[in-house]
Design a protein around this motif. Sequence first.
Motif, mmCIF file in Angstrom:
data_model
loop_
_atom_site.group_PDB
_atom_site.id
_atom_site.type_symbol
_atom_site.label_atom_id
_atom_site.label_comp_id
_atom_site.label_asym_id
_atom_site.label_seq_id
_atom_site.Cartn_x
_atom_site.Cartn_y
_atom_site.Cartn_z
ATOM 1 N N THR A 132 12.271 -6.180 -7.031
ATOM 2 C CA THR A 132 11.626 -5.300 -6.058
ATOM 3 C C THR A 132 10.397 -4.632 -6.663
ATOM 4 O OG1 THR A 132 13.788 -4.867 -5.042
ATOM 5 C CG2 THR A 132 11.980 -3.378 -4.474
ATOM 6 N N PHE A 133 10.543 -4.004 -7.810
ATOM 7 C CA PHE A 133 9.419 -3.303 -8.434
ATOM 8 C C PHE A 133 8.317 -4.283 -8.823
ATOM 9 C CE2 PHE A 133 11.792 0.694 -10.154
ATOM 10 C CZ PHE A 133 12.244 0.961 -8.879
ATOM 11 N N GLY A 134 8.708 -5.433 -9.412
ATOM 12 C CA GLY A 134 7.700 -6.405 -9.828
ATOM 13 C C GLY A 134 6.983 -7.035 -8.656
ATOM 14 N N SER A 135 7.745 -7.368 -7.597
ATOM 15 C CA SER A 135 7.127 -8.019 -6.446
ATOM 16 C C SER A 135 6.257 -7.060 -5.653
ATOM 17 C CB SER A 135 8.209 -8.632 -5.552
ATOM 18 O OG SER A 135 8.906 -9.659 -6.236
ATOM 19 N N VAL A 136 6.675 -5.796 -5.568
ATOM 20 C CA VAL A 136 5.863 -4.788 -4.881
ATOM 21 C C VAL A 136 4.583 -4.507 -5.655
ATOM 22 C CG1 VAL A 136 5.795 -2.324 -4.285
ATOM 23 C CG2 VAL A 136 7.733 -3.734 -3.570
ATOM 24 N N ALA A 187 0.835 -1.201 0.000
ATOM 25 C CA ALA A 187 0.000 0.000 0.000
ATOM 26 C C ALA A 187 0.869 1.249 0.000
ATOM 27 C CB ALA A 187 -0.899 -0.002 1.237
ATOM 28 N N PRO A 188 0.539 2.257 -0.809
ATOM 29 C CA PRO A 188 1.261 3.531 -0.733
ATOM 30 C C PRO A 188 1.087 4.171 0.646
ATOM 31 C CG PRO A 188 -0.073 3.398 -2.730
ATOM 32 C CD PRO A 188 -0.485 2.251 -1.857
ATOM 33 N N VAL A 189 2.012 5.037 1.005
ATOM 34 C CA VAL A 189 1.875 5.738 2.278
ATOM 35 C C VAL A 189 0.591 6.554 2.243
ATOM 36 C CG1 VAL A 189 4.340 5.831 2.729
ATOM 37 C CG2 VAL A 189 3.267 7.662 1.402
ATOM 38 N N GLY A 221 1.568 6.385 -7.080
ATOM 39 C CA GLY A 221 1.335 5.179 -6.291
ATOM 40 C C GLY A 221 2.595 4.334 -6.152
ATOM 41 N N ASN A 222 3.376 4.236 -7.250
ATOM 42 C CA ASN A 222 4.641 3.499 -7.184
ATOM 43 C C ASN A 222 5.581 4.130 -6.171
ATOM 44 O OD1 ASN A 222 3.701 1.858 -9.248
ATOM 45 N ND2 ASN A 222 4.811 2.939 -10.851
ATOM 46 N N LEU A 223 5.735 5.435 -6.248
ATOM 47 C CA LEU A 223 6.608 6.133 -5.306
ATOM 48 C C LEU A 223 6.086 5.993 -3.885
ATOM 49 C CD1 LEU A 223 7.373 9.406 -7.319
ATOM 50 C CD2 LEU A 223 8.917 7.480 -6.905
ATOM 51 N N GLY A 224 4.762 6.044 -3.734
ATOM 52 C CA GLY A 224 4.176 5.920 -2.409
ATOM 53 C C GLY A 224 4.399 4.558 -1.784
ATOM 54 N N SER A 225 4.485 3.514 -2.621
ATOM 55 C CA SER A 225 4.791 2.179 -2.109
ATOM 56 C C SER A 225 6.273 2.044 -1.760
ATOM 57 C CB SER A 225 4.411 1.112 -3.144
ATOM 58 O OG SER A 225 3.016 1.088 -3.368
ATOM 59 N N LEU A 226 7.130 2.512 -2.659
ATOM 60 C CA LEU A 226 8.565 2.335 -2.461
ATOM 61 C C LEU A 226 9.098 3.169 -1.309
ATOM 62 C CD1 LEU A 226 11.020 0.849 -3.599
ATOM 63 C CD2 LEU A 226 11.429 2.824 -5.076
ATOM 64 N N ILE A 227 8.480 4.331 -1.064
ATOM 65 C CA ILE A 227 8.992 5.212 -0.023
ATOM 66 C C ILE A 227 8.841 4.607 1.372
ATOM 67 C CG2 ILE A 227 6.907 6.541 0.584
ATOM 68 C CD1 ILE A 227 8.643 9.069 0.317
ATOM 69 N N ARG A 228 8.098 3.530 1.478
ATOM 70 C CA ARG A 228 8.005 2.846 2.771
ATOM 71 C C ARG A 228 9.364 2.289 3.197
ATOM 72 N NH1 ARG A 228 3.162 1.940 4.988
ATOM 73 N NH2 ARG A 228 1.301 2.427 3.754
ATOM 74 N N GLN A 229 10.224 1.977 2.234
ATOM 75 C CA GLN A 229 11.533 1.400 2.571
ATOM 76 C C GLN A 229 12.518 1.675 1.428
ATOM 77 O OE1 GLN A 229 12.491 0.710 5.269
ATOM 78 N NE2 GLN A 229 13.837 -1.037 5.483
ATOM 79 N N PRO A 230 12.949 2.927 1.227
ATOM 80 C CA PRO A 230 13.734 3.258 0.039
ATOM 81 C C PRO A 230 15.246 3.168 0.192
ATOM 82 C CG PRO A 230 13.092 5.269 1.148
ATOM 83 C CD PRO A 230 12.523 4.127 1.968
ATOM 84 N N ILE A 231 15.788 3.298 1.389
ATOM 85 C CA ILE A 231 17.224 3.520 1.524
ATOM 86 C C ILE A 231 18.047 2.280 1.188
ATOM 87 C CG2 ILE A 231 19.069 4.175 3.126
ATOM 88 C CD1 ILE A 231 17.149 6.127 4.412
#
Length: 357
Positions: free
Chosen positions: A175-179, A29-31, A42-52
């Motif tokens: 990562t992108f495909g699984s998310v 889920a996006p933030v 939405g993609n950025l909102g999902s990835l930003i949960r754990q980006p570093i």
Amino acid sequence: MAIENTGEIAKPLRIVGNRWRVPSGRRVAPVPGVPARSATLGNLGSLIRQPIPLALVALAGYSGLLHRDSLRGIDRELVILRTTWNVGGYFPYAAHVPVTRLLRGGRDAQQAIQRGPEDAAWRPREAALLRVVDDLRHTLGITPETRAEAERHLSERQLMEIAAISTLYETVAMTFGSVGFRMPGAVGRFVRGEPIPEVGAQWPPGLRRPRAARVRTASWAPEDASVTQALRRHPRLAKALRLFARHAPRFGVLDPVDRDFAVAAVAQLMDSRPLPQESIPRLAALGSLVYELHEECFATDETWTAAAEYLTDRELIDVCVLVGGLRMHYLVARAAAPADRAPARGLDDAAAQARIS
């Protein structure tokens, strides 16, 4: 599209149907506050949960390109396209098609990329480069025949950079495909051949999991002295990988037991050894996830959902990055010249500089 695995966890997966590894819908889920129906936001909102951790492995993947004998831009793009085609990484493949076309003066390389190094369109250097990419994917190393051909065109450090870029984009794809990244229409329209299936906009109920507490774990690096030794042949890459291995755990949330299990599992898979059947449900689910990420750079809906019973969204992203980062260590080390002979240098520094200038 389905991935079949009959019986034991150690058997290779088989892709059925469309080659692109696409989940049924967004899985993370996006933030809160991000308009999830917008594909890009939405993609950025999902990835930003754990980006570093992913940013750190990206830094490692590109770190080898900072010296004078580094790969040319077009070489990197060919490595990225062939890698993402091989693993069915729909999002990075589509994103890099226009870049490759621009660097090739408007010529579309997709048909030749999809046919592989045997296509008549490739010059000898390009064909050798693509064979290295295919070997890294299919043999977890570089065969003597491919190495002998590649060393006529590429230095040892360039071979290690090919491994770094290839495994970086395997990590991005998994990562992108699984998310469950969704494809913006403006990007997907450049893809030729098999169309990329649509990823659903909504995530399954129950996957909006609580925030995991940050737990400092041991280094995200293989516990293998031979890998460390081989990486010294490319000091910049070695330094960047040490940075990733040391600092990714600072921002990761994996439990130490899960980290240790994943590191041991990837070590076994890199040696083509089967994973043991686990009696503990959490480790059984994690083992299946690690196996699919390693074998196919993608996790099926069933495997991701089973792992989500025990791992938070952030932990699931960490597993993707950890598996990719470990593979980068191993394959960059294996791309170095074998230890039983002097460092292979298809081109010395002066010749290599003349070649790329």
